[in-house]
Design a protein around this motif. Structure first.
Motif, PDB file in Angstrom:
ATOM      1  N   THR A  99       0.840  -1.196   0.000  1.00 36.90           N
ATOM      2  CA  THR A  99       0.000   0.000   0.000  1.00 36.90           C
ATOM      3  C   THR A  99       0.874   1.244   0.000  1.00 36.90           C
ATOM      4  N   LEU A 100       0.487   2.228  -0.778  1.00 34.75           N
ATOM      5  CA  LEU A 100       1.167   3.515  -0.803  1.00 34.75           C
ATOM      6  C   LEU A 100       0.155   4.591  -0.434  1.00 34.75           C
ATOM      7  N   GLN A 152       3.195   7.554   3.543  1.00 34.72           N
ATOM      8  CA  GLN A 152       4.593   7.432   3.137  1.00 34.72           C
ATOM      9  C   GLN A 152       5.094   8.667   2.378  1.00 34.72           C
ATOM     10  N   ILE A 153       4.172   9.399   1.745  1.00 32.96           N
ATOM     11  CA  ILE A 153       4.544  10.562   0.937  1.00 32.96           C
ATOM     12  C   ILE A 153       3.543  11.685   1.196  1.00 32.96           C
ATOM     13  N   ALA A 154       4.038  12.913   1.268  1.00 30.80           N
ATOM     14  CA  ALA A 154       3.162  14.078   1.359  1.00 30.80           C
ATOM     15  C   ALA A 154       3.609  15.100   0.326  1.00 30.80           C
ATOM     16  N   THR A 280      11.925   5.676   5.686  1.00 34.89           N
ATOM     17  CA  THR A 280      11.155   4.838   4.753  1.00 34.89           C
ATOM     18  C   THR A 280      11.292   5.273   3.301  1.00 34.89           C
ATOM     19  N   ALA A 281      12.053   6.341   3.035  1.00 29.91           N
ATOM     20  CA  ALA A 281      12.156   6.865   1.668  1.00 29.91           C
ATOM     21  C   ALA A 281      12.785   5.867   0.705  1.00 29.91           C
ATOM     22  N   ASP A 282      13.569   4.920   1.231  1.00 30.70           N
ATOM     23  CA  ASP A 282      14.246   3.956   0.368  1.00 30.70           C
ATOM     24  C   ASP A 282      13.443   2.669   0.148  1.00 30.70           C
ATOM     25  N   SER A 283      12.252   2.568   0.707  1.00 31.05           N
ATOM     26  CA  SER A 283      11.451   1.368   0.475  1.00 31.05           C
ATOM     27  C   SER A 283      11.123   1.285  -1.014  1.00 31.05           C
ATOM     28  N   LEU A 290       8.628   8.002  -6.186  1.00 34.73           N
ATOM     29  CA  LEU A 290       9.417   9.243  -6.211  1.00 34.73           C
ATOM     30  C   LEU A 290      10.197   9.363  -7.511  1.00 34.73           C
ATOM     31  N   GLU A 291      10.682   8.243  -8.013  1.00 34.41           N
ATOM     32  CA  GLU A 291      11.413   8.248  -9.293  1.00 34.41           C
ATOM     33  C   GLU A 291      10.510   8.714 -10.415  1.00 34.41           C
TER      34      GLU A 291
END
Length: 298
Positions: A99-100, A152-154, A280-283, A290-291
């Motif tokens: 899940t993201l 995980q991302i905002a 957690t940015a490298d999960s 992000l890429e």
């Protein structure tokens, strides 16, 4: 006492949750497609397994007991976990599974949302089986959710820098000062000097804004909000001046409902950033999204 959960228990728990969500046994009949007597028997069987009463049901009406309320919360979490497990088990052959959760601040420029849609489209072309969750919160709430792992991302405007979080600017968003009729400055579109505007009543943000705007004395700030839709309402009253994102204000200008005070002298820019937790940015899921995000550059 329910020490181990079996298939029968899961079926009974689903019945109980259907009854709880329907607020009664009779109301749950259509959802479960079984008779009231069958549902009542299943509830009794579950209560026997648990060793305590989950709900009061009868002529006096339906209500969950205190233990029933707590059990319902726990049961929902278990069912969500089972659903997540099932999805992952079905897609173990995929490279990205899980899940993201992405948090947004809302009221971002339309082209920003369009590009975000393109990022999601590109991400979906990967070898993935990821459930994407989008939610809208305030910047402070999003930072807290990043810290506790709820998201995980905002993406949005963040005026402070939390050490545990990583901020990467994506774009600049221009803010303009607007007014609306019957405000006396409405007829002087584009000609208002900062000193003149500063003497009027303003609606202001409830969070810090970057330097570069006209300084407003506290006595002239008569309304405060952190929501841009609420800000537009205050400006549209004709009783307050206020800043809005230029793209948001453009729709009101097109309808003749607002005018910008002075595009060059009464404006400032804020940075829209993508934020992640450094831990957690490298999960794989987060890194892949992000890429794709950075490859399209919002």
């Amino acid at each position: 006492m329910l020490n181990n959960v079996y298939d029968l228990d899961l079926r009974l728990i689903r019945v109980f949750l259907a009854v709880a969500d329907s607020h009664g046994v009779s109301a749950a009949q259509a959802k479960l497609n079984v008779g009231q007597s069958t549902i009542s028997a299943q509830l009794t069987a579950l209560e026997t397994r648990l060793g305590f009463r989950l709900c009061e049901r009868g002529r006096a009406g339906f209500s969950l007991t205190a233990k029933g309320e707590k059990f319902a919360d726990s049961a929902r979490r278990m069912m969500e976990a089972l659903s997540e497990f099932g999805m992952e088990a079905r897609n173990l052959d995929k490279k990205l599974v899980g899940t993201l959760s992405i948090g947004l601040i809302g009221h971002t420029p339309a082209h920003h949302n369009t590009r975000l849609s393109e990022v999601i489209r590109r991400f979906r072309q990967r070898d993935e089986a990821v459930r994407i969750e989008l939610l809208v919160r305030t910047p402070s709430e999003l930072e807290e959710m990043l810290l506790n792992g709820s998201i995980q991302i905002a993406i949005g405007y963040f005026w402070r820098r939390v050490t545990a979080l990583q901020y990467t600017q994506l774009m600049l968003e221009r803010q303009l000062a607007y007014c609306a009729p019957p405000h006396p400055l409405f007829a002087q579109e584009g000609e208002i000097e900062p000193e003149q505007a500063a003497g009027h009543t303003w609606a202001w943000r409830d969070y810090p804004v970057p330097p570069g705007h006209v300084p407003i004395h506290r006595r002239n700030i008569m309304a405060v909000t952190g929501n841009m839709e609420a800000m537009s309402i205050l400006i549209l009253s004709g009783q307050h001046l206020g800043y809005l994102p230029e793209e948001m204000g453009r729709q009101y200008v097109a309808r003749g409902e607002m005018r910008a005070l002075n595009r060059s002298k009464l404006s400032y820019e804020v940075g829209i950033s993508v934020v992640t937790n450094r831990n957690t940015a490298d999960s794989p899921i987060v890194a892949s999204f992000l890429e794709d995000l950075k490859s399209l550059q919002l």
